[in-house]
Design a protein around this motif. Structure first.
Motif, PDB file in Angstrom:
ATOM      1  N   ILE A 115      -7.620 -15.700  -5.126  1.00 31.88           N
ATOM      2  CA  ILE A 115      -7.520 -14.458  -4.636  1.00 31.88           C
ATOM      3  C   ILE A 115      -6.521 -13.497  -5.796  1.00 31.88           C
ATOM      4  CG2 ILE A 115      -7.299 -12.635  -2.774  1.00 31.88           C
ATOM      5  CD1 ILE A 115      -7.854 -15.127  -1.066  1.00 31.88           C
ATOM      6  N   ASP A 116      -7.040 -12.527  -6.223  1.00 36.92           N
ATOM      7  CA  ASP A 116      -6.219 -11.584  -6.955  1.00 36.92           C
ATOM      8  C   ASP A 116      -5.671 -10.580  -5.728  1.00 36.92           C
ATOM      9  OD1 ASP A 116      -6.959 -12.579  -9.163  1.00 36.92           O
ATOM     10  OD2 ASP A 116      -8.409 -10.872  -9.911  1.00 36.92           O
ATOM     11  N   ILE A 117      -4.358 -10.733  -5.556  1.00 37.51           N
ATOM     12  CA  ILE A 117      -3.783  -9.758  -4.435  1.00 37.51           C
ATOM     13  C   ILE A 117      -3.738  -8.415  -4.848  1.00 37.51           C
ATOM     14  CG2 ILE A 117      -1.771  -9.727  -2.949  1.00 37.51           C
ATOM     15  CD1 ILE A 117      -1.306 -12.778  -3.512  1.00 37.51           C
ATOM     16  N   ALA A 118      -4.254  -7.416  -3.919  1.00 39.96           N
ATOM     17  CA  ALA A 118      -3.978  -6.224  -4.065  1.00 39.96           C
ATOM     18  C   ALA A 118      -2.787  -5.752  -3.340  1.00 39.96           C
ATOM     19  CB  ALA A 118      -5.336  -5.763  -3.497  1.00 39.96           C
ATOM     20  N   TYR A 119      -2.490  -6.115  -1.962  1.00 36.31           N
ATOM     21  CA  TYR A 119      -1.615  -5.592  -1.039  1.00 36.31           C
ATOM     22  C   TYR A 119      -0.897  -6.934  -0.405  1.00 36.31           C
ATOM     23  CZ  TYR A 119      -3.402  -0.880  -2.250  1.00 36.31           C
ATOM     24  OH  TYR A 119      -3.996   0.136  -3.040  1.00 36.31           O
ATOM     25  N   ALA A 120       0.125  -6.817  -0.135  1.00 32.07           N
ATOM     26  CA  ALA A 120       1.041  -7.741   0.716  1.00 32.07           C
ATOM     27  C   ALA A 120       1.829  -7.012   1.649  1.00 32.07           C
ATOM     28  CB  ALA A 120       1.792  -8.654   0.003  1.00 32.07           C
ATOM     29  N   GLY A 121       1.863  -7.182   2.857  1.00 31.20           N
ATOM     30  CA  GLY A 121       2.383  -6.633   3.952  1.00 31.20           C
ATOM     31  C   GLY A 121       3.792  -7.342   3.987  1.00 31.20           C
ATOM     32  N   ILE A 122       4.667  -6.361   4.707  1.00 37.10           N
ATOM     33  CA  ILE A 122       6.156  -6.962   4.790  1.00 37.10           C
ATOM     34  C   ILE A 122       6.303  -6.960   6.242  1.00 37.10           C
ATOM     35  CG2 ILE A 122       8.720  -6.243   4.719  1.00 37.10           C
ATOM     36  CD1 ILE A 122       8.400  -5.152   2.028  1.00 37.10           C
ATOM     37  N   CYS A 123       6.459  -8.278   6.616  1.00 36.39           N
ATOM     38  CA  CYS A 123       6.559  -8.639   8.120  1.00 36.39           C
ATOM     39  C   CYS A 123       8.139  -8.707   8.447  1.00 36.39           C
ATOM     40  CB  CYS A 123       5.824 -10.011   8.496  1.00 36.39           C
ATOM     41  SG  CYS A 123       5.955 -10.533  10.188  1.00 36.39           S
ATOM     42  N   HIS A 124       8.605  -8.745   9.558  1.00 39.48           N
ATOM     43  CA  HIS A 124      10.106  -8.929   9.780  1.00 39.48           C
ATOM     44  C   HIS A 124      10.391 -10.464   9.648  1.00 39.48           C
ATOM     45  CE1 HIS A 124      13.333  -6.744  12.248  1.00 39.48           C
ATOM     46  NE2 HIS A 124      13.950  -7.660  11.517  1.00 39.48           N
TER      47      HIS A 124
END
Length: 348
Positions: free
Chosen positions: A33-42
């Motif tokens: 998977i070519d990553i487009a976005y990655a969220g920041i989790c606590h």
């Protein structure tokens, strides 16, 4: 091995730097998977700062991953090149125990294999979504439906399923009164999802400073728990309360807000033990429960539900060089409501 640009931290509290990690070559059941976005989790912050015990450094966090499939193994049937896909909090499990066979891989008896800060079956540390690409077994990849943009879809892979799972299990829906404790990265998803399920939704927050947001996101009512009269006014009101806060609270007071047979479900994880007065439980045949993420099947169900109802996270998209700043702002509750890293900026 496949070299991949990433952002990693070398030790607890150290700044994030541009680096290169290695992904395994595709096996027959793997997808790239070519990553487009990655969220920041606590959770990323707790792990990167060494606050949850042992961390495998250098660390590349990130378990809210959205992107596009760029290659598949010879036996892959679930996804095809060009499909929108995501990866959540786990990338494998034993697949043999009772929970795994029931589609509840998150509760794997042997322990699921986390997307980062874990050891994969190949004996190598897992690396998360603060990177340009990820290789994952197709059984632990999710299809992201059309109708949700990838930036607002990324946080659904953790924050979304963390709220969907208890709301679904404890029957949020028409005729039910649901309270969400805390309007943050988790809580705002709870409001959106519970409302879409048809429940009457209230937010319980320390103050009214986010009231306008809460009502905009779908809440029917918003209450300040810092007001002395709130707990008296709302006594015996709710069928279900989902607490997203990681602070120690007066459990007796919150249990008192439940109707007969109501349930209080914790998805937040306070550091200190919670004191639970027995009579607050037995007096109303109330339940106190906990919940984490969902299994792969339920996570896909959640994504499909969110697409059907036009639900995505409220996000602030940032470049990778702002990760440290974003961590500080999350700790200070200065985000509405999820930071998401634009993976095109990972390489710098």
């Amino acid at each position: 091995m496949i070299p991949v640009a990433a952002r990693s931290t070398a030790s607890a509290g150290a700044p994030f730097v541009a680096t290169t990690i290695e992904r395994r070559d595709l096996g027959p059941k793997d997808v790239l998977i070519d990553i487009a976005y990655a969220g920041i989790c606590h959770s990323d912050i707790h792990t990167a700062r060494g606050e949850w015990g042992h961390t495998l450094f250098p660390l590349t966090p990130g378990h809210e991953i959205a992107g596009v499939v760029s290659a598949v193994g010879s036996e892959v049937t679930k996804l095809a090149v060009g499909d929108r896909a995501g990866v959540g909090c786990m990338v494998d499990s034993c697949r043999e125990c009772e929970p795994c066979l029931a589609g509840e891989e998150q509760y794997c008896v042997k322990g699921n294999i986390g997307t980062y800060n874990a050891i994969g079956k190949d004996g190598r540390p897992t690396e998360g979504g603060y990177s340009e690409k990820i290789v994952v077994d197709e059984d632990f990849a999710l299809k992201i439906p059309e109708g949700i943009s990838l930036d607002v879809a990324a946080p659904l892979l953790c924050a979304g399923i963390t709220l969907y799972s208890p709301l679904h299990r404890w029957g949020a829906g028409p005729g039910k009164k649901v309270a969400i404790v805390g309007l943050g990265g988790l809580g705002h998803m709870g409001v959106k999802i519970a409302k879409a399920m048809g429940a009457e939704v209230s937010v319980l927050s320390q103050s009214l400073k986010k009231q306008e947001d809460g009502l905009r996101l779908g809440a029917d009512a918003y209450y300040a728990t810092g007001d002395e009269g709130t707990f008296e006014t709302l006594a015996g009101t709710f069928d279900l309360i989902v607490s997203t806060v990681s602070a120690t609270v007066d459990m007796g007071a919150y249990l008192g807000l439940l109707k007969l047979d109501g349930a209080l479900v914790n998805v937040g994880a306070p550091e200190e033990p919670l004191a639970v007065p027995a009579f607050a439980l037995i007096g109303g045949r109330r339940s106190l429960a906990g919940s984490m993420i969902g299994g792969i099947r339920e996570t896909q169900e959640m994504l499909d539900f969110c697409a059907e109802h036009g639900i995505g996270a409220e996000v602030e998209v940032i470049s990778a060089d702002r990760i440290d700043e974003a961590y500080d702002r999350v700790v200070a509750s200065d985000v509405r409501y999820r930071f998401v890293i634009d993976a095109s900026t990972i390489a710098g």
